[in-house]
Write a protein that holds these residues in place. Structure first.
Motif, PDB file in Angstrom:
ATOM      1  N   ALA A   1      -9.379  16.402  -6.366  1.00  0.00           N
ATOM      2  CA  ALA A   1      -7.952  16.524  -6.673  1.00  0.00           C
ATOM      3  C   ALA A   1      -7.534  15.349  -7.544  1.00  0.00           C
ATOM      4  N   SER A   2      -6.347  15.420  -8.083  1.00  0.00           N
ATOM      5  CA  SER A   2      -5.833  14.323  -8.901  1.00  0.00           C
ATOM      6  C   SER A   2      -5.714  13.056  -8.056  1.00  0.00           C
ATOM      7  N   GLY A   3      -5.877  11.920  -8.700  1.00  0.00           N
ATOM      8  CA  GLY A   3      -5.809  10.663  -7.967  1.00  0.00           C
ATOM      9  C   GLY A   3      -5.977   9.485  -8.902  1.00  0.00           C
ATOM     10  N   THR A   4      -6.426   8.362  -8.366  1.00  0.00           N
ATOM     11  CA  THR A   4      -6.607   7.143  -9.139  1.00  0.00           C
ATOM     12  C   THR A   4      -8.033   6.632  -8.990  1.00  0.00           C
ATOM     13  N   LEU A   5      -8.690   6.451 -10.130  1.00  0.00           N
ATOM     14  CA  LEU A   5     -10.023   5.850 -10.150  1.00  0.00           C
ATOM     15  C   LEU A   5      -9.867   4.349 -10.347  1.00  0.00           C
TER      16      LEU A   5
ATOM     17  N   ALA B   1      -5.610   6.897 -14.119  1.00  0.00           N
ATOM     18  CA  ALA B   1      -5.201   8.125 -13.442  1.00  0.00           C
ATOM     19  C   ALA B   1      -6.183   9.247 -13.726  1.00  0.00           C
TER      20      ALA B   1
ATOM     21  N   PRO C   1     -13.918  14.905  -9.171  1.00  0.00           N
ATOM     22  CA  PRO C   1     -12.807  14.675  -8.246  1.00  0.00           C
ATOM     23  C   PRO C   1     -12.316  15.984  -7.625  1.00  0.00           C
TER      24      PRO C   1
ATOM     25  N   SER D   1      -7.746   0.312 -13.342  1.00  0.00           N
ATOM     26  CA  SER D   1      -7.461   1.604 -12.699  1.00  0.00           C
ATOM     27  C   SER D   1      -7.006   2.607 -13.749  1.00  0.00           C
TER      28      SER D   1
ATOM     29  N   HIS E   1     -11.860   6.227  -1.695  1.00  0.00           N
ATOM     30  CA  HIS E   1     -13.163   6.789  -1.344  1.00  0.00           C
ATOM     31  C   HIS E   1     -14.213   6.298  -2.347  1.00  0.00           C
TER      32      HIS E   1
ATOM     33  N   THR F   1     -14.004   3.442  -6.901  1.00  0.00           N
ATOM     34  CA  THR F   1     -13.449   4.234  -5.806  1.00  0.00           C
ATOM     35  C   THR F   1     -12.422   5.216  -6.356  1.00  0.00           C
ATOM     36  N   LEU F   2     -12.266   6.311  -5.655  1.00  0.00           N
ATOM     37  CA  LEU F   2     -11.264   7.320  -6.003  1.00  0.00           C
ATOM     38  C   LEU F   2     -10.331   7.457  -4.809  1.00  0.00           C
ATOM     39  N   ASP F   3      -9.113   6.943  -4.963  1.00  0.00           N
ATOM     40  CA  ASP F   3      -8.142   6.933  -3.863  1.00  0.00           C
ATOM     41  C   ASP F   3      -8.744   6.349  -2.588  1.00  0.00           C
TER      42      ASP F   3
END
Length: 271
Positions: free
Chosen positions: A246-250, A267, A244, A265, A221, A217-219
């Protein structure tokens, strides 16, 4: 004399036919030089295709023509041509001559970009590997690839010691993602993927113990979900692409059939 000349001519014609067939196979490429239609003889593949009329073009399935180690055979699946707004939604991989033909099912999203996937599988014997991809547009693509195996992978002894590394997870992503462009993600988990088919020295069947699922998931999603089965090689490995916004957390979560999970996880920086 006439009979001898006739036989000689027949031999020459046969040789020419074989040579021509070999040349044709080389010209169209090894991934195309296999018998098509194997999917229609496998119930699971027919179910994956459903009522659609599948295309035998448009999906590349790269597997070595010859593998000396059936316990770990690399597989690469990628769409060759896709409309800009289309992507692979579901991908099923089959090894029809394995004790359990369904190798893995992947459910992808638009976040996976091109939909290119790489992993490693076990092959019990020489056979035709099959991939069935269902696109977001509803189209179904089928790819087939003949593989020769010199050593069966389903019963091969695993020498690795997992006492300290079991469920240890690694992931690698690009330092920076370019907006709108897919970046490569590689992840692996330390695990024997015990099939429940092998026996120990005393003849006792070793119990099944598998990593059965990977969720990415990415943030929050969903990026992809993978269901692994017995024909996935030890130390399950997956290479996929992430686009992605935008920047986020995988976040990655691997789930074993015991219910035990391993999470990792990383970044994601988009610039």
């Amino acid at each position: 004399m006439t009979e001898t000349m006739t036989r000689s001519g027949m031999r020459r014609r046969s040789l020419l036919m074989v040579t021509a067939a070999s040349a044709l196979a080389w010209a169209i490429g090894p991934e195309r030089a296999c018998a098509r239609g194997a999917w229609s003889r496998l119930e699971g593949a027919r179910a994956a295709v459903g009522d659609a009329t599948p295309s035998l073009d448009g999906l590349a399935l790269d597997v070595p023509l010859l593998s000396e180690n059936g316990a770990s055979v690399p597989v690469l699946i990628r769409p060759e041509t896709l409309a800009p707004d289309d992507f692979i939604e579901t991908l099923d991989l089959f090894a029809p001559s394995n004790p359990y033909p369904l190798v893995a099912t992947l459910r992808l999203t638009a976040l996976t970009g091109r939909g290119e996937i790489a992993t490693r599988i076990r092959l019990n014997e020489s056979q035709t590997v099959i991939a069935v991809a269902r696109l977001a547009s509803g189209a179904v693509l089928v790819a087939e690839r003949d593989v020769r195996i010199t050593a069966s992978g389903c019963l091969m002894v695993i020498d690795a010691d997992y006492s300290e590394s079991l469920l240890e997870t690694r992931v690698r992503v690009p330092k920076i993602f370019t907006p709108g462009k897919p970046g490569e993600v590689l992840t692996i988990i330390s695990h024997p993927q015990e099939t429940g088919l092998r026996k120990d020295a005393s003849g006792r069947v070793l119990p099944k113990r598998l990593v059965e699922r990977l969720d990415a998931t990415l943030d929050g999603h969903r990026v992809l979900t993978v269901e692994f089965h017995r024909s996935v090689a030890a130390n399950p490995y997956l290479r996929f692409f992430l686009t992605p916004p935008a920047s986020g957390t995988l976040a990655l979560r691997w789930t074993e059939d015991t219910g035990t999970t391993a999470e990792k996880s990383v970044a994601i920086l988009v610039s």
